[in-house]
Design a protein around this motif. Structure first.
Motif, mmCIF file in Angstrom:
data_model
loop_
_atom_site.group_PDB
_atom_site.id
_atom_site.type_symbol
_atom_site.label_atom_id
_atom_site.label_comp_id
_atom_site.label_asym_id
_atom_site.label_seq_id
_atom_site.Cartn_x
_atom_site.Cartn_y
_atom_site.Cartn_z
ATOM 1 N N THR A 119 -72.435 89.390 12.480
ATOM 2 C CA THR A 119 -72.002 89.723 11.137
ATOM 3 C C THR A 119 -71.415 88.469 10.503
ATOM 4 O O THR A 119 -71.237 87.448 11.160
ATOM 5 C CB THR A 119 -70.957 90.853 11.139
ATOM 6 N N TYR A 156 -70.403 91.108 5.941
ATOM 7 C CA TYR A 156 -71.823 91.259 5.612
ATOM 8 C C TYR A 156 -72.595 91.705 6.851
ATOM 9 O O TYR A 156 -72.585 91.035 7.874
ATOM 10 C CB TYR A 156 -72.391 89.925 5.107
ATOM 11 N N HIS A 157 -73.249 92.876 6.745
ATOM 12 C CA HIS A 157 -74.098 93.386 7.818
ATOM 13 C C HIS A 157 -75.548 93.095 7.433
ATOM 14 O O HIS A 157 -76.101 93.749 6.554
ATOM 15 C CB HIS A 157 -73.906 94.890 7.996
ATOM 16 N N ARG A 195 -78.254 93.721 8.869
ATOM 17 C CA ARG A 195 -79.181 94.814 9.144
ATOM 18 C C ARG A 195 -78.799 96.094 8.401
ATOM 19 O O ARG A 195 -79.343 97.158 8.664
ATOM 20 C CB ARG A 195 -79.244 95.107 10.650
ATOM 21 N N GLY A 196 -77.865 96.002 7.474
ATOM 22 C CA GLY A 196 -77.425 97.183 6.743
ATOM 23 C C GLY A 196 -78.423 97.604 5.684
ATOM 24 O O GLY A 196 -79.552 97.123 5.621
ATOM 25 N N LYS A 251 -74.604 96.517 2.115
ATOM 26 C CA LYS A 251 -74.504 95.546 3.212
ATOM 27 C C LYS A 251 -73.113 94.938 3.295
ATOM 28 O O LYS A 251 -72.792 94.268 4.271
ATOM 29 C CB LYS A 251 -75.535 94.420 3.018
#
Length: 235
Positions: free
Chosen positions: A40, A51-52, A54-55, A61
């Motif tokens: 992250t 910030y993700h 893969r979100g 995200k």
């Protein structure tokens, strides 16, 4: 733009088409981003924003975290530490060192503790056994890292090993940082009580991981190890 700061985030995904994405963040910022060992990325002005990658799409995200009392402005810098914390040296928006200004010259330094350092997750934080782990890596070769303190019945699906190339950070930009996930060839469990050997595959060439020094993190159940090990990628 908002007061000279942008809400736009540009992301490159080289294995997808189109490979260039533009997203709008839930905040505006000029400050640096540091990749964390759990993959992250936090950014901050007052409130850190996680910030993700893969979100979901767009603002989903991004997630705001507990705020600091020190504003991160232009010239701020940050570095990932071996224990998973982030060292933040703050900013100076002035043409010199000023104590009386809207944002005075900032000389304080902070340590940011990400979500994965929650004491409730301590049971998932293995320890790297340094004297039983390879600290030099050759391209395309296999090498072994030993961990202890993890579950006796280690779930290999929850295990991930990453190497992190430290960033050169200045003027709110973290340049040159790189996080590479290593291939896990085999896990030899319980070579000693709650101690496991992980046989890893090194990157095939310098296009993936240039020669130099990296921090190696072993993640278990999404939680980084207690302290990273420095390894050298040999030319």
């Amino acid at each position: 733009m908002e007061n000279g700061r942008s809400k736009l985030c540009h992301r490159l995904v080289l294995w997808e088409m189109p490979w260039f994405f533009q997203q709008e963040m839930c905040f505006s910022s000029t400050v640096p981003r540091v990749i964390q060992p759990d993959r992250t990325m936090p950014g901050t002005q007052i409130s850190p924003v996680l910030y993700h990658f893969r979100g979901g799409k767009g603002g989903s995200k991004f997630r705001e975290l507990a705020p600091s009392k020190i504003a991160c402005m232009y010239h701020s810098s940050s570095s990932l530490l071996p224990d998973g914390k982030i060292l933040i040296a703050n900013s100076n928006t002035n043409p010199g060192y000023l104590d009386k200004a809207l944002f005075p010259t900032e000389v304080r330094v902070e340590k940011f503790s990400p979500h994965y350092l929650d004491p409730k997750l301590a049971k998932f934080r293995p320890e790297i056994v340094l004297d039983q782990s390879a600290n030099q890596i050759n391209y395309g070769k296999r090498f072994t890292v030993q961990i202890r303190g993890a579950d006796k019945a280690l779930d290999e699906q929850k295990l991930q090993v990453n190497i992190y190339y430290p960033a050169f950070t200045t003027h709110g930009i973290s340049m040159n940082q790189r996080l590479v996930q290593l291939g896990t060839v085999q896990v030899i469990k319980n070579v000693a009580p709650k101690t496991h050997n992980i046989i890893l595959q090194a990157p095939i060439n310098g296009n993936i991981a240039p020669p130099g020094y990296y921090m190696l993190f072993v993640n278990y159940n999404g939680v980084p190890c207690r302290r990273a090990m420095w390894v050298q990628m040999l030319p």
